[in-house]
Design an enzyme around this catalytic site. Structure first.
Site, PDB file in Angstrom:
ATOM      1  N   GLU A 129       1.063  -1.107   0.073  1.00  0.00           N
ATOM      2  CA  GLU A 129      -0.237   0.040  -0.308  1.00  0.00           C
ATOM      3  C   GLU A 129       0.532   1.408  -0.313  1.00  0.00           C
ATOM      4  O   GLU A 129       1.338   2.015   1.015  1.00  0.00           O
ATOM      5  CB  GLU A 129      -0.966   0.080   1.113  1.00  0.00           C
ATOM      6  CG  GLU A 129      -2.019  -0.731   1.287  1.00  0.00           C
ATOM      7  CD  GLU A 129      -2.844  -1.073   0.043  1.00  0.00           C
ATOM      8  OE1 GLU A 129      -3.172  -0.360  -1.066  1.00  0.00           O
ATOM      9  OE2 GLU A 129      -3.805  -2.269   0.052  1.00  0.00           O
ATOM     10  N   CYS A 169      -2.318   9.066   2.738  1.00  0.00           N
ATOM     11  CA  CYS A 169      -2.219   7.675   0.618  1.00  0.00           C
ATOM     12  C   CYS A 169      -3.844   8.222  -0.088  1.00  0.00           C
ATOM     13  O   CYS A 169      -3.237   8.502  -1.378  1.00  0.00           O
ATOM     14  CB  CYS A 169      -2.227   6.954   0.799  1.00  0.00           C
ATOM     15  SG  CYS A 169      -3.363   5.938   2.172  1.00  0.00           S
TER      16      CYS A 169
END
Length: 520
Positions: A270, A304
């Site tokens: 990720e 993110c």
């Protein structure tokens, strides 16, 4: 005036079992006496030292791995619904400590208190989700081409799952991985960010009672707080850890993928996002404005999934830009535990330098700063980590726009057609989250189609950030391609096996092949 003492920091730390000096290794029910150098955790809110951690050494790591290997033999044979019951209790325990843990997340990381509470709520939600999944670890059955044969697929636990988390979601990402890994029958070893180790220690303190109450052996959930000096590449190269899940930068992800891949291990990556919103002339302007603001400045741009780029239709660009600047001027910036504040500090001074560098670069490449960008000074901002979120005009091909700056800087760009907007949107190396604001079904369906957004997450009329745990979370391209949290992400934590059973007295071969050498 520094108000940190007015927010109940000392009481919160005591409630969570955070001491002045803490051991940095746990096997779930027990803490190891670690002897590594002190790792000091400072709050970006006021620059104060919160607590110290004695880092785990490689010897501590070996002890934990040994415990984890032994625990896996037990845990994998516990029926999945019973594993789910323990996860349910973990969720309930987190409910009891939601406020103090949310406060610690806020104070140690810098996100505002409501976001800290929201992060703990994500942990609770994924625990609830995982409980249901513990009764739904489905395989498939299929018809065999051979008479009196049965075929099916099933999933088995992998073993030890290594979870490496980032500072921006210091506890939730652990839960996204761990709750699913636990119901899958795996055991977990957590290596948290060195910037936010105290949240990890608090979580293991909270989980300890659940484990003891249910006679769960040491080694089912484990923690190592250590810099790469103590536990680094050897962890990634360790064949005893079949899966490494990492949240971090693209550079970190590439290194993890290489080292784990060389031993043919599994990864969940990720990594970075360079997320964009397309604001169509057919969209709800007020919704788009609120989503752009929240997407860009929530968590001080340190998600993110934070919005980095904004593509606005040419016919309304000027009006929307001016309204956005007006909204930015109303943002309250300050101590994250002050509930009137919307934007807290950046994680540290290196993040501030990256923020300043991005502005210098965008101007150098021909862009223009429209608003913000200052580093705040004065007694209330003495930590040196508070900035005014920045809006800049830019072009998508700028090198700095092609990068992910983990700070609240938003690049505005014009477009004329939906085709152009989608091409610009997809024209970056990253592919995590995306959004379009439009009521035109031709635009929205195109955005979600094969020729639309190339991201792992594509939204219509909501922001790029704030994903629910029910859907699998992750992205494409430089974002890594991994998935965690909801949907069928549990499959990543298990190994797949195809089984064929012959209940006849013959031995027919597949594809009708005959082999009669041993026929009587």
């Amino acid at each position: 005036m520094n108000k940190s003492n007015n927010f109940g920091i000392a009481e919160m730390l005591a409630t969570l079992g955070i001491q002045e000096i803490n051991n940095g290794a746990s096997t779930g029910a027990e803490w190891l006496e670690t002897e590594g150098e002190y790792l000091e955790s400072y709050s970006p809110a006021d620059g104060k030292l919160i607590a110290k951690v004695k880092q785990a050494s490689w010897d501590d790591y070996e002890k934990i791995i040994e415990k984890a290997q032994e625990a896996f033999k037990y845990w994998r044979m516990v029926p999945a619904p019973k594993r789910g019951e323990i996860v349910r209790q973990m969720g309930d325990e987190l409910r009891k400590y939601k406020e103090p843990l949310g406060k610690l997340v806020s104070y140690e990381m810098g996100k505002v208190y409501q976001e800290g509470l929201g992060e703990v709520q994500e942990m609770i939600d994924i625990a609830d989700f995982a409980v249901g999944q513990s009764r739904q670890l489905y395989g498939y059955t299929m018809h065999s081409e051979r008479e009196k044969h049965r075929m099916y697929e099933q999933y088995h636990p992998l073993g030890i799952v290594g979870v490496i988390t980032s500072f921006n979601f210091p506890v939730a990402v652990w839960a996204w991985n761990t709750m699913l890994a636990l119901i899958a029958g795996d055991v977990v070893l957590w290596k948290p960010s060195s910037k936010t180790p105290l949240g990890a220690i608090a979580v293991h303190n909270i989980m300890k009672d659940v484990l003891i109450r249910n006679n769960v052996p040491e080694g089912v959930i484990n923690l190592t707080v250590a810099s790469s000096k103590y536990i680094g590449d050897d962890f990634l190269k360790d064949k005893r850890v079949p899966l490494i899940s990492v949240t971090g930068s693209v550079a970190v992800g590439r290194r993890v993928a290489r080292l784990v891949g060389e031993r043919l291990g599994k990864t969940i990556l990720e990594l970075g996002g360079n997320n964009a919103i397309i604001v169509s002339q057919y969209g709800n302007k007020n919704l788009a404005l609120r989503a752009s603001l929240f997407g860009a400045v929530a968590t001080a741009g340190q998600r993110c999934t934070s919005t980095r780029r904004l593509f606005i239709h040419d016919c309304m660009y000027d009006i929307f830009r001016d309204k956005l600047i007006k909204s930015y001027k109303q943002i309250k910036i300050g101590h994250p535990l002050d509930e009137s504040i919307f934007v807290g500090p950046l994680a540290d001074k290196s993040a501030v330098e990256a923020f300043k560098h991005a502005q210098e670069q965008v101007v150098k490449e021909g862009g223009k700063i429209l608003y913000g960008g200052q580093v705040l000074e004065g007694e209330a901002y003495e930590a040196g980590t508070y900035v005014v979120p920045c809006i800049a005009e830019a072009e998508n091909h700028f090198e700095i726009v092609q990068e992910e700056t983990f700070a609240p800087i938003l690049y505005l760009m014009r477009y004329k057609t939906i085709e152009e907007a989608i091409e610009l949107h997809n024209g970056v190396p990253q592919g995590l989250s995306s959004a379009i604001f439009s009521k035109n079904i031709h635009e929205t369906e195109r955005f979600l189609s094969h020729e639309g957004s190339d991201c792992g997450i594509a939204n219509v009329n909501i922001a790029t950030n704030g994903a629910e745990i029910g859907g699998a979370f992750g992205g494409e391209k430089d974002t890594g391609g991994g998935r965690e949290s909801g949907s069928d992400a549990w499959k990543a934590y298990m190994r797949r096996q195809t089984n064929t059973i012959n209940f006849s007295t013959e031995l027919p071969l597949a594809q009708g092949i005959r082999f009669d050498a041993f026929d009587e």
